[in-house]
Design a protein around this motif. Structure first.
Motif, PDB file in Angstrom:
ATOM      1  N   VAL A  39       8.526  13.731  11.518  1.00  0.00           N
ATOM      2  CA  VAL A  39       9.021  13.802  12.894  1.00  0.00           C
ATOM      3  C   VAL A  39       9.810  12.532  13.239  1.00  0.00           C
ATOM      4  CG1 VAL A  39       8.319  13.899  15.329  1.00  0.00           C
ATOM      5  CG2 VAL A  39       7.166  15.338  13.654  1.00  0.00           C
ATOM      6  N   ILE A  40       9.282  11.385  12.879  1.00  0.00           N
ATOM      7  CA  ILE A  40       9.984  10.115  13.162  1.00  0.00           C
ATOM      8  C   ILE A  40      11.276  10.048  12.355  1.00  0.00           C
ATOM      9  CG2 ILE A  40       9.849   7.586  12.960  1.00  0.00           C
ATOM     10  CD1 ILE A  40       6.853   7.875  13.663  1.00  0.00           C
ATOM     11  N   GLU A  41      11.188  10.473  11.115  1.00  0.00           N
ATOM     12  CA  GLU A  41      12.347  10.477  10.229  1.00  0.00           C
ATOM     13  C   GLU A  41      13.468  11.368  10.783  1.00  0.00           C
ATOM     14  OE1 GLU A  41      12.870   8.540   7.772  1.00  0.00           O
ATOM     15  OE2 GLU A  41      14.574   9.526   6.823  1.00  0.00           O
ATOM     16  N   SER A  42      13.101  12.500  11.418  1.00  0.00           N
ATOM     17  CA  SER A  42      14.158  13.366  11.937  1.00  0.00           C
ATOM     18  C   SER A  42      14.797  12.768  13.192  1.00  0.00           C
ATOM     19  CB  SER A  42      13.654  14.792  12.172  1.00  0.00           C
ATOM     20  OG  SER A  42      12.636  14.774  13.117  1.00  0.00           O
ATOM     21  N   SER A  43      14.093  11.882  13.903  1.00  0.00           N
ATOM     22  CA  SER A  43      14.702  11.214  15.062  1.00  0.00           C
ATOM     23  C   SER A  43      15.591  10.056  14.618  1.00  0.00           C
ATOM     24  CB  SER A  43      13.631  10.651  15.994  1.00  0.00           C
ATOM     25  OG  SER A  43      12.722  11.641  16.338  1.00  0.00           O
ATOM     26  N   TYR A  44      15.154   9.331  13.614  1.00  0.00           N
ATOM     27  CA  TYR A  44      15.904   8.177  13.113  1.00  0.00           C
ATOM     28  C   TYR A  44      16.011   8.263  11.590  1.00  0.00           C
ATOM     29  CZ  TYR A  44      15.916   5.448  17.442  1.00  0.00           C
ATOM     30  OH  TYR A  44      16.153   4.989  18.698  1.00  0.00           O
ATOM     31  N   PRO A  45      16.949   9.098  11.111  1.00  0.00           N
ATOM     32  CA  PRO A  45      17.014   9.283   9.651  1.00  0.00           C
ATOM     33  C   PRO A  45      17.357   7.994   8.900  1.00  0.00           C
ATOM     34  CG  PRO A  45      18.348  10.914  10.806  1.00  0.00           C
ATOM     35  CD  PRO A  45      17.941   9.900  11.812  1.00  0.00           C
ATOM     36  N   ASN A  46      16.735   7.819   7.758  1.00  0.00           N
ATOM     37  CA  ASN A  46      17.041   6.728   6.820  1.00  0.00           C
ATOM     38  C   ASN A  46      16.949   5.330   7.417  1.00  0.00           C
ATOM     39  OD1 ASN A  46      19.601   9.008   6.409  1.00  0.00           O
ATOM     40  ND2 ASN A  46      17.952   8.851   4.921  1.00  0.00           N
ATOM     41  N   ARG A  47      16.079   5.156   8.404  1.00  0.00           N
ATOM     42  CA  ARG A  47      16.001   3.841   9.035  1.00  0.00           C
ATOM     43  C   ARG A  47      14.794   3.017   8.579  1.00  0.00           C
ATOM     44  NH1 ARG A  47      16.778   2.363  15.334  1.00  0.00           N
ATOM     45  NH2 ARG A  47      18.667   3.535  14.906  1.00  0.00           N
ATOM     46  N   TYR A  48      13.606   3.600   8.678  1.00  0.00           N
ATOM     47  CA  TYR A  48      12.396   2.816   8.424  1.00  0.00           C
ATOM     48  C   TYR A  48      11.803   3.078   7.051  1.00  0.00           C
ATOM     49  CZ  TYR A  48      12.399   2.514  13.552  1.00  0.00           C
ATOM     50  OH  TYR A  48      12.730   2.313  14.850  1.00  0.00           O
ATOM     51  N   LYS A  49      11.013   2.102   6.639  1.00  0.00           N
ATOM     52  CA  LYS A  49      10.071   2.349   5.551  1.00  0.00           C
ATOM     53  C   LYS A  49       8.800   2.860   6.227  1.00  0.00           C
ATOM     54  CE  LYS A  49      11.168  -0.870   1.955  1.00  0.00           C
ATOM     55  NZ  LYS A  49      10.540  -0.205   0.845  1.00  0.00           N
ATOM     56  N   PHE A  50       7.972   3.571   5.484  1.00  0.00           N
ATOM     57  CA  PHE A  50       6.765   4.137   6.079  1.00  0.00           C
ATOM     58  C   PHE A  50       5.517   3.765   5.291  1.00  0.00           C
ATOM     59  CE2 PHE A  50      10.028   6.856   7.823  1.00  0.00           C
ATOM     60  CZ  PHE A  50       9.577   7.081   9.116  1.00  0.00           C
ATOM     61  N   HIS A  51       4.396   3.874   5.987  1.00  0.00           N
ATOM     62  CA  HIS A  51       3.100   3.797   5.308  1.00  0.00           C
ATOM     63  C   HIS A  51       2.216   4.871   5.934  1.00  0.00           C
ATOM     64  CE1 HIS A  51       0.083   1.779   2.838  1.00  0.00           C
ATOM     65  NE2 HIS A  51      -0.764   2.181   3.780  1.00  0.00           N
ATOM     66  N   ILE A  52       1.704   5.765   5.105  1.00  0.00           N
ATOM     67  CA  ILE A  52       0.917   6.883   5.633  1.00  0.00           C
ATOM     68  C   ILE A  52      -0.575   6.615   5.410  1.00  0.00           C
ATOM     69  CG2 ILE A  52       0.476   9.366   5.441  1.00  0.00           C
ATOM     70  CD1 ILE A  52       3.817   8.623   4.481  1.00  0.00           C
ATOM     71  N   LEU A  53      -1.308   6.582   6.493  1.00  0.00           N
ATOM     72  CA  LEU A  53      -2.728   6.226   6.422  1.00  0.00           C
ATOM     73  C   LEU A  53      -3.604   7.368   5.903  1.00  0.00           C
ATOM     74  CD1 LEU A  53      -3.053   4.469   9.908  1.00  0.00           C
ATOM     75  CD2 LEU A  53      -3.019   3.325   7.676  1.00  0.00           C
ATOM     76  N   HIS A  54      -3.170   8.605   6.110  1.00  0.00           N
ATOM     77  CA  HIS A  54      -3.987   9.788   5.803  1.00  0.00           C
ATOM     78  C   HIS A  54      -5.285   9.776   6.602  1.00  0.00           C
ATOM     79  CE1 HIS A  54      -1.463  11.604   2.725  1.00  0.00           C
ATOM     80  NE2 HIS A  54      -1.101  10.364   2.483  1.00  0.00           N
ATOM     81  N   GLY A  55      -5.106   9.664   7.905  1.00  0.00           N
ATOM     82  CA  GLY A  55      -6.251   9.726   8.812  1.00  0.00           C
ATOM     83  C   GLY A  55      -6.270   8.553   9.759  1.00  0.00           C
ATOM     84  N   VAL A  56      -7.310   8.527  10.582  1.00  0.00           N
ATOM     85  CA  VAL A  56      -7.525   7.414  11.517  1.00  0.00           C
ATOM     86  C   VAL A  56      -9.001   7.052  11.483  1.00  0.00           C
ATOM     87  CG1 VAL A  56      -5.659   7.587  13.237  1.00  0.00           C
ATOM     88  CG2 VAL A  56      -7.560   9.200  13.337  1.00  0.00           C
ATOM     89  N   ILE A  57      -9.306   5.863  11.955  1.00  0.00           N
ATOM     90  CA  ILE A  57     -10.712   5.439  12.010  1.00  0.00           C
ATOM     91  C   ILE A  57     -11.434   6.309  13.049  1.00  0.00           C
ATOM     92  CG2 ILE A  57     -12.261   3.526  12.609  1.00  0.00           C
ATOM     93  CD1 ILE A  57      -9.994   1.615  11.646  1.00  0.00           C
ATOM     94  N   ASN A  58     -12.532   6.921  12.628  1.00  0.00           N
ATOM     95  CA  ASN A  58     -13.275   7.801  13.525  1.00  0.00           C
ATOM     96  C   ASN A  58     -14.765   7.694  13.181  1.00  0.00           C
ATOM     97  OD1 ASN A  58     -14.403   9.883  14.988  1.00  0.00           O
ATOM     98  ND2 ASN A  58     -12.768  11.341  14.541  1.00  0.00           N
ATOM     99  N   PRO A  59     -15.445   6.705  13.791  1.00  0.00           N
ATOM    100  CA  PRO A  59     -16.848   6.449  13.433  1.00  0.00           C
ATOM    101  C   PRO A  59     -17.751   7.673  13.617  1.00  0.00           C
ATOM    102  CG  PRO A  59     -15.997   4.728  14.886  1.00  0.00           C
ATOM    103  CD  PRO A  59     -14.966   5.805  14.845  1.00  0.00           C
ATOM    104  N   LEU A  60     -17.446   8.513  14.617  1.00  0.00           N
ATOM    105  CA  LEU A  60     -18.289   9.699  14.850  1.00  0.00           C
ATOM    106  C   LEU A  60     -18.250  10.657  13.671  1.00  0.00           C
ATOM    107  CD1 LEU A  60     -17.596  10.521  18.606  1.00  0.00           C
ATOM    108  CD2 LEU A  60     -19.659   9.516  17.595  1.00  0.00           C
ATOM    109  N   GLU A  61     -17.118  10.657  12.960  1.00  0.00           N
ATOM    110  CA  GLU A  61     -17.024  11.535  11.789  1.00  0.00           C
ATOM    111  C   GLU A  61     -17.220  10.770  10.488  1.00  0.00           C
ATOM    112  OE1 GLU A  61     -13.725  14.215  11.859  1.00  0.00           O
ATOM    113  OE2 GLU A  61     -14.371  15.039  13.789  1.00  0.00           O
TER     114      GLU A  61
END
Ligand code: ZN
Length: 198
Positions: free
Chosen positions: A93-115
């Motif tokens: 989604v970010i890439e389609s707004s600003y193509p070829n601009r940023y480098k990325f890092h994908i976390l594959h989730g978020v911190i969620n102590p309850l889970e």
């Protein structure tokens, strides 16, 4: 009364897909039964291909067929700004707004102590290593504006403190095309906090 075993088996497998109940699964099974053999072959091949060919980029953890991925090897992108997201779909989604601009890092989730998801369950250690290894000057944390996304953003900003890197968070507020009258107080508050000079 049951359908022949092969059809029942297919229906059972299709109901394991998200959002597919028995009724829809039955309709799909009969669609496939009547479909052209080449199409069914192509479909089964593309299902196997995602298991056999897709893996994670060892740098950014994007889903890819080649490692490093096309984004990590794209020379047009600046090397100094890294955008951190929760999932590959968010990156798209970010890439389609600003193509070829940023480098990325994908976390594959978020911190969620309850889970039971702590920092070690997502790709935070790898993010820290990248900051040490790559010439990154700014990290934009683009996790969702909810409790888990904010907790994760806060955690990342804490572990990167003291390094020579600017940490920013995407702004949250009234959506483009939105209306103040229909906006909840929390969003109004966030819009005021994120206001900028005209
Ligand atoms: Zn990559």
């Amino acid at each position: 009364m049951h359908y022949p075993e092969a059809i029942e088996h297919l229906i059972t497998n299709l109901t394991r897909l998200p959002g597919i109940g028995r009724k829809t699964a039955t309709r799909l099974a009969f669609f496939l039964l009547n479909a052209n053999r080449d199409y069914v072959f192509e479909l089964s091949k593309s299902l196997m291909d995602i298991k056999d060919k897709i893996r994670l980029c060892s740098t950014c953890f994007n889903i890819t067929e080649k490692d490093p991925c096309v984004i990590c090897t794209d020379e047009r992108r600046g090397k100094e700004i890294l955008c951190v997201v929760e999932e590959p779909s968010h990156m798209m989604v970010i890439e389609s707004s600003y193509p070829n601009r940023y480098k990325f890092h994908i976390l594959h989730g978020v911190i969620n102590p309850l889970e039971g998801i702590g920092p070690d369950e997502i790709r935070i250690a790898e993010l820290k290593e990248r900051i040490e290894r790559e010439p990154i000057k700014e990290v934009i944390i683009a996790t969702n504006p909810n409790i888990e996304g904010n907790t994760t953003a806060h955690y990342i900003s804490e572990i990167l403190k003291g390094r020579n890197v600017r940490i920013t968070r995407i702004a949250f507020g009234i959506p483009v095309g939105g209306d103040i009258i229909y906006t909840d107080p929390q969003t109004i508050k966030s819009s005021l906090e994120n206001r900028k000079e005209l």
